[in-house]
Design an enzyme around this catalytic site. Structure first.
Site, short mmCIF file in Angstrom:
data_model
loop_
_atom_site.label_atom_id
_atom_site.label_comp_id
_atom_site.label_asym_id
_atom_site.label_seq_id
_atom_site.Cartn_x
_atom_site.Cartn_y
_atom_site.Cartn_z
N CYS A 1 51.12 28.10 45.48
CA CYS A 1 49.74 28.37 45.05
C CYS A 1 48.97 27.10 44.72
O CYS A 1 47.78 26.98 45.02
CB CYS A 1 49.72 29.33 43.88
SG CYS A 1 50.72 28.81 42.49
N HIS B 1 50.37 30.72 37.90
CA HIS B 1 49.71 30.79 39.20
C HIS B 1 48.44 29.95 39.19
O HIS B 1 47.71 29.93 38.20
CB HIS B 1 49.37 32.26 39.51
CG HIS B 1 48.70 32.47 40.83
ND1 HIS B 1 49.21 31.98 42.02
CD2 HIS B 1 47.54 33.11 41.15
CE1 HIS B 1 48.40 32.32 43.01
NE2 HIS B 1 47.38 32.99 42.51
N ASP C 1 42.02 32.96 45.93
CA ASP C 1 43.36 33.19 45.39
C ASP C 1 44.32 33.48 46.54
O ASP C 1 44.12 34.42 47.31
CB ASP C 1 43.32 34.37 44.41
CG ASP C 1 44.58 34.46 43.57
OD1 ASP C 1 45.69 34.46 44.15
OD2 ASP C 1 44.46 34.55 42.33
#
Length: 219
Positions: free
Chosen positions: A178, A108, A125
């Protein structure tokens, strides 16, 4: 014409073919292919894009930006300040407006942003993971850097560390975007712009990034 260039870049070919090189970095066809829909971006793409942001922000009217490589944070947490002390040779972090720290969490990507002007460290995030510890680690790094490079203590009470919550920033709705979110967070923040994009923009952003990387120029 731009669309055609992107399609051509995604075609099969020699995976090691250099599609773009600048900033002492090289991007191969294989790297570019990570920008195809639903693929995970790799270090090469993220680092090249961050370098493009730094380059753009040298122009008048933009905040000054320093971006660390994706390899900075893992090195810092595994080996400590001494291991990364020389990463800022020739750079005074405290004279920058914004410091971008891309964070790779195994599978990630996320982004930490040190805003020197506002004395904040924020964690962005797109999957709502918590980054409080990351902010604290980066603040300790800044303290060391300040002692080492300018013989000055940072006042803890003057700094704000903040984990951006899901209602504050756009969130991804799949398991693969991401890296693009991380790059675009960095893009908007380094222009001092509100973050207005959503998951729906991702396919377009991926194509745009292909063109920008190949031409070494942000649109």
């Amino acid at each position: 014409a731009m669309e055609r260039e992107v399609v051509a870049a995604f075609r099969d070919g020699d995976p090691d073919e250099i599609m773009s090189s600048a900033f002492k970095l090289r991007v191969t066809r294989e790297d570019i292919h990570t920008l195809q829909n639903l693929r995970w971006l790799n270090d090469e793409i993220i680092n090249f894009y961050m370098s493009l942001l730094v380059e753009r922000n040298k122009k008048e009217g933009y905040p000054s930006v320093h971006a660390f490589s994706t390899f900075f944070y893992p090195k810092l947490i595994s080996e400590g300040y001494k291991a990364v002390r020389r990463w800022t040779r020739g750079v005074d972090l405290f004279k920058q407006d914004i410091i971008l720290v891309p964070i790779h969490l195994r599978v990630h990507w996320a982004l930490a942003v040190i805003d020197v002007r506002k004395m904040t460290i924020k964690y962005f995030d797109s999957m709502a993971q918590k980054g409080r510890k990351i902010c604290e680690t980066l603040f300790r790094y800044l303290q060391e850097e300040s002692r080492e490079k300018r013989n000055q203590e940072l006042n803890v009470s003057e700094w704000t560390l903040h984990n951006m919550e899901p209602h504050e920033i756009p969130q991804q709705t799949n398991g693969s975007d991401c890296g693009v979110f991380t790059c675009k967070f960095a893009d908007y923040i380094s222009r001092d712009k509100p973050i207005t994009f959503t998951q729906n923009n991702m396919p377009y952003f991926r194509k745009k990034m292909v063109w920008e990387i190949i031409h070494q120029q942000l649109l």
